[in-house]
Design an enzyme around this catalytic site. Structure first.
Site, mmCIF file in Angstrom:
data_model
loop_
_atom_site.group_PDB
_atom_site.id
_atom_site.type_symbol
_atom_site.label_atom_id
_atom_site.label_comp_id
_atom_site.label_asym_id
_atom_site.label_seq_id
_atom_site.Cartn_x
_atom_site.Cartn_y
_atom_site.Cartn_z
ATOM 1 N N SER A 1 -49.741 76.060 21.464
ATOM 2 C CA SER A 1 -50.765 76.374 22.450
ATOM 3 C C SER A 1 -51.869 77.236 21.847
ATOM 4 O O SER A 1 -51.607 78.092 20.994
ATOM 5 C CB SER A 1 -50.130 77.123 23.631
ATOM 6 O OG SER A 1 -51.121 77.666 24.480
ATOM 7 N N TYR B 1 -57.759 74.093 25.173
ATOM 8 C CA TYR B 1 -58.292 74.032 26.529
ATOM 9 C C TYR B 1 -59.748 73.585 26.471
ATOM 10 O O TYR B 1 -60.380 73.583 25.415
ATOM 11 C CB TYR B 1 -58.198 75.413 27.190
ATOM 12 C CG TYR B 1 -56.788 75.888 27.378
ATOM 13 C CD1 TYR B 1 -55.990 75.387 28.411
ATOM 14 C CD2 TYR B 1 -56.239 76.844 26.531
ATOM 15 C CE1 TYR B 1 -54.682 75.816 28.578
ATOM 16 C CE2 TYR B 1 -54.926 77.279 26.691
ATOM 17 C CZ TYR B 1 -54.165 76.763 27.715
ATOM 18 O OH TYR B 1 -52.875 77.185 27.876
ATOM 19 N N THR C 1 -55.914 69.882 26.997
ATOM 20 C CA THR C 1 -55.468 70.125 28.367
ATOM 21 C C THR C 1 -56.675 70.015 29.293
ATOM 22 O O THR C 1 -57.645 70.760 29.149
ATOM 23 C CB THR C 1 -54.827 71.520 28.488
ATOM 24 O OG1 THR C 1 -53.626 71.546 27.711
ATOM 25 C CG2 THR C 1 -54.481 71.845 29.925
ATOM 26 N N LYS D 1 -53.801 65.856 28.218
ATOM 27 C CA LYS D 1 -52.670 66.345 29.021
ATOM 28 C C LYS D 1 -53.181 66.886 30.354
ATOM 29 O O LYS D 1 -54.102 67.705 30.388
ATOM 30 C CB LYS D 1 -51.935 67.455 28.252
ATOM 31 C CG LYS D 1 -50.742 68.044 28.994
ATOM 32 C CD LYS D 1 -50.038 69.085 28.133
ATOM 33 C CE LYS D 1 -48.842 69.682 28.855
ATOM 34 N NZ LYS D 1 -49.267 70.605 29.943
ATOM 35 N N HIS E 1 -49.167 70.432 35.079
ATOM 36 C CA HIS E 1 -49.097 71.759 34.459
ATOM 37 C C HIS E 1 -47.845 72.512 34.910
ATOM 38 O O HIS E 1 -47.849 73.731 35.093
ATOM 39 C CB HIS E 1 -50.351 72.580 34.792
ATOM 40 C CG HIS E 1 -50.823 73.439 33.653
ATOM 41 N ND1 HIS E 1 -51.790 73.038 32.766
ATOM 42 C CD2 HIS E 1 -50.456 74.680 33.242
ATOM 43 C CE1 HIS E 1 -52.015 73.995 31.869
ATOM 44 N NE2 HIS E 1 -51.201 74.997 32.138
#
Length: 387
Positions: free
Chosen positions: A107, A130, A156, A252, A276
């Protein structure tokens, strides 16, 4: 040492060992947590079709995800703050995944940096980003992932703004944890965790602190994070981000057929059907309930993975039988990591593989590639009960 036979065994140890702040961070959803609960409970609505008198020798869970060989079609999902669940947590989880033969996804909001994980592993891992509005930081992040030889980029797309998670706000979640009378009293009961954390230098967000001007403490990071997510995100922006990466790109956070079709149009290599983990839009349908509709819409045009709610090998089997080519586990591996470090992550993977293999055999299949809807008993209206 307790015998580990299911993910729930690791969760019980994890809850005892890790401070409440970080346990709650993993084991929470947004608002009423309806979607968080249904992510797991909806799996139980699907039943398996038992078949007998078939040769079950030579079974295999081996497969491919985005063209990469995997020991089973399960990847470790990107989870923020993993290095607060156990000291150097991302490194430990990445090593366990590497040795087991499944992908690890780091992440952006990790404690260990991209460079930390690359230095302590031998094989490429996936990196998650992100959709932020700071192009300079984003481009440098992509370049760092490329330098670390990350083999796929996971973007994401369901976090333009944060869903409210009551427990995180009430606990004052931060990394490192804020020292309040309440948090100190709780951490004093977690001595092994505390001693491990004292022995590592990695306690901040390693991909961010030191890489953005003015971000040098939790307060400045919190202020930056609150404004960093790109609320103007649209498909043109997603297409632009995809063009910055010349390897496989996975989107995602897809939970709608129309969005899945758009993902195909922007050139994604795979999508992850995910809400999520129930941490964003509470009241959304579970990932497993939405999977059949998305498969019917785009399943022959793009590789589809499933995330959110997987706690067992049978859950993996059900996702694969509904058409997914791969799955992601987040909480399941975090329980193992928090409970027993790298060994715990390995144990979580072993539990899932054993249950997948055994259940597959009892369903009359020898290879995960042969799983299909013929292996399931699906209740009427499961995926079209809502208009």
């Amino acid at each position: 040492m307790p015998v580990i036979t299911e993910i729930a065994d690791l969760k019980r140890i994890y809850k005892r060992r890790v401070p409440k702040m970080f346990y709650d961070y993993a084991e929470t959803g947004s608002w009423t947590e309806q979607t968080f609960r249904e992510n797991t409970s909806d799996f139980s609505k699907i039943r398996l079709r038992q078949r007998i008198a078939r040769d079950m020798t030579g079974r295999s869970t081996a497969s491919k995800m985005i063209g990469q060989d995997v020991a089973m079609p399960v990847a470790l999902a990107p989870v923020g703050l993993t290095g607060m669940q156990a000291a150097d947590g991302e490194i430990k989880a990445a090593r366990a995944a590497e040795r087991f033969g499944v992908p690890f996804t780091l992440s952006t909001m990790s404690i260990c940096s991209i460079e930390d994980v690359a230095e302590h592993t031998q094989k490429p891992f996936w990196f998650q980003v992100y959709t932020l509005n700071d192009d300079d930081f984003m481009k440098r992040l992509f370049a760092r992932a490329k330098d670390a030889k990350c083999s796929a980029l996971v973007i994401t797309v369901d976090l333009q703004m944060l869903g409210q998670r009551h427990k995180d706000l009430k606990n004052g979640l931060s990394a490192p944890p804020k020292l309040t009378p309440k948090s100190i009293a709780n951490m004093m009961t977690k001595v092994p965790w505390g001693l491990e954390m004292l022995g590592t230098k990695r306690r901040f967000f390693g991909n961010i602190v030191g890489h953005i001007d003015g971000i040098d403490d939790p307060a400045s990071l919190s202020s930056w994070t609150g404004q960093a997510f790109d609320q103007s995100l649209d498909w043109a922006r997603i297409k632009e981000l995809r063009s910055w990466w010349d390897g496989p790109v996975i989107l995602k956070g897809i939970l709608d057929e129309d969005d899945a079709k758009e993902a195909v149009n922007v050139g994604a290599d795979a999508i992850v059907v995910s809400n999520h983990g129930g941490r964003q839009l509470d009241g959304a349908l579970s990932s497993i309930r939405m999977l059949p509709r998305i498969m019917d819409a785009v399943g022959d045009k793009i590789e589809v993975h499933l995330d959110s709610g997987i706690r067992s090998g049978q859950d993996v089997l059900k996702a694969l039988a509904l058409g997914a080519k791969g799955t992601m586990i987040g909480r399941a591996f975090v329980y193992g990591l928090g409970a027993r470090g790298q060994q715990g992550v390995t144990e979580a993977l072993e539990v899932i593989r054993k249950e997948l293999d055994t259940s597959m055999g009892l369903c009359g299949e020898r290879n995960v590639a042969d799983l299909g809807r013929h292996n399931l008993l699906i209740p009427k209206g499961f995926h079209d009960a809502f208009e």
